[in-house]
Design an enzyme around this catalytic site. Structure first.
Site, PDB file in Angstrom:
ATOM      1  N   SER A 134      44.395   4.835 -44.599  1.00 10.31           N
ATOM      2  CA  SER A 134      43.748   5.891 -43.814  1.00 10.31           C
ATOM      3  C   SER A 134      42.225   5.849 -43.879  1.00 10.31           C
ATOM      4  O   SER A 134      41.555   6.195 -42.904  1.00 10.31           O
ATOM      5  CB  SER A 134      44.261   7.271 -44.238  1.00 10.31           C
ATOM      6  N   HIS A 188      38.960   9.516 -46.477  1.00  9.19           N
ATOM      7  CA  HIS A 188      38.782   9.711 -45.046  1.00  9.19           C
ATOM      8  C   HIS A 188      37.299   9.823 -44.697  1.00  9.19           C
ATOM      9  O   HIS A 188      36.824   9.177 -43.755  1.00  9.19           O
ATOM     10  CB  HIS A 188      39.509  10.976 -44.583  1.00  9.19           C
TER      11      HIS A 188
END
Length: 244
Positions: A134, A188
């Site tokens: 991610s 992230h």
């Protein structure tokens, strides 16, 4: 607007870039996941300790000689749902982003963003067992966003606005969703910032002439990126080495 969109798609197709790296990364992540499941990591409920042995980003290991975990963690996932969600987003974002940047540029963007995500995760919570694609995927979104807002790329205004707005919605939703326990928002954010920075450095106009002789820009961006990663990682690894 429709004519502008058709012209852009035609120009993009003329570059001849196919999503080779996107497909390769998808396959690689799935193969590695299958190997971890075969080794006993579990299909849905992952065995965290076993995945540490495979190379997750776990501070006590990463900061004590396991620097390579910053990279390997990008290809490990905690269960099928974790993998499926990440691969779906990579497939959705990666195809267009790879066509915009070109395959080699896209790979440098992806790896740099993933490493930035791993480092941010270490700074934020070094004792959390972290893994997943991610951070790199947020970097792909950051790179696409940079491509759309950089004036030098000369993206048509209507397309740039649509992609920019979609990117902002995606980023806002997923960062908000990442406030829940068990989601590594640090990775992230790190991936997003790293992807935007590298994307800005690598973004070029969408025409064949501007894609001539791509190696100098790629070499400079990769060298600067590697230097920034070392500078970002140095305080972490230096402080640990001084404590031994």
């Amino acid at each position: 607007m429709l004519a502008e969109h058709r012209t852009f798609q035609s120009t993009l197709a003329s570059l001849g870039t196919r999503p080779v790296m996107t497909n390769t990364l998808l396959i690689l992540n799935c193969v590695i996941f299958a190997c971890t499941v075969y080794a006993g990591a579990g299909l849905f409920n992952a065995d965290g300790q076993l995945l540490i042995n495979w190379g997750t980003n776990f501070g006590p290991r990463t900061l004590n000689g396991g620097w390579w975990r910053l990279f390997t963690a990008m290809f490990l996932h905690f269960g099928l749902i974790h993998l499926a969600l990440n691969m779906w987003v990579l497939w959705s974002l990666g195809q267009l982003t790879e066509k915009l940047f070109g395959s080699a540029y896209f790979l440098v963007l992806y790896v740099f963003a993933g490493l930035c995500g791993s480092l941010f995760s270490l700074y934020w919570h070094p004792y959390v067992n972290s893994a997943g694609a991610s951070g790199a995927i947020f970097g792909v979104m950051g790179g696409m966003f940079a491509f759309m807002v950089k004036p030098a790329t000369r993206i048509p205004a209507s397309i740039a606005a649509a992609q920019r707005n979609s990117a902002l919605i995606f980023i806002a939703y997923n960062l908000f969703n990442g406030l829940r326990a068990g989601i590594d928002n640090a990775a992230h954010i790190g991936g997003l910032l790293g992807g935007f920075a590298m994307g800005w450095a690598l973004a070029r106009p969408v025409d064949v002439e501007a894609r001539q002789d791509p190696l100098p820009r790629l070499a400079v961006a990769a060298a600067v990126g590697a230097t920034l990663l070392v500078a970002l990682a140095w305080p972490l690894f230096y402080s640990v080495s001084n404590n031994h």
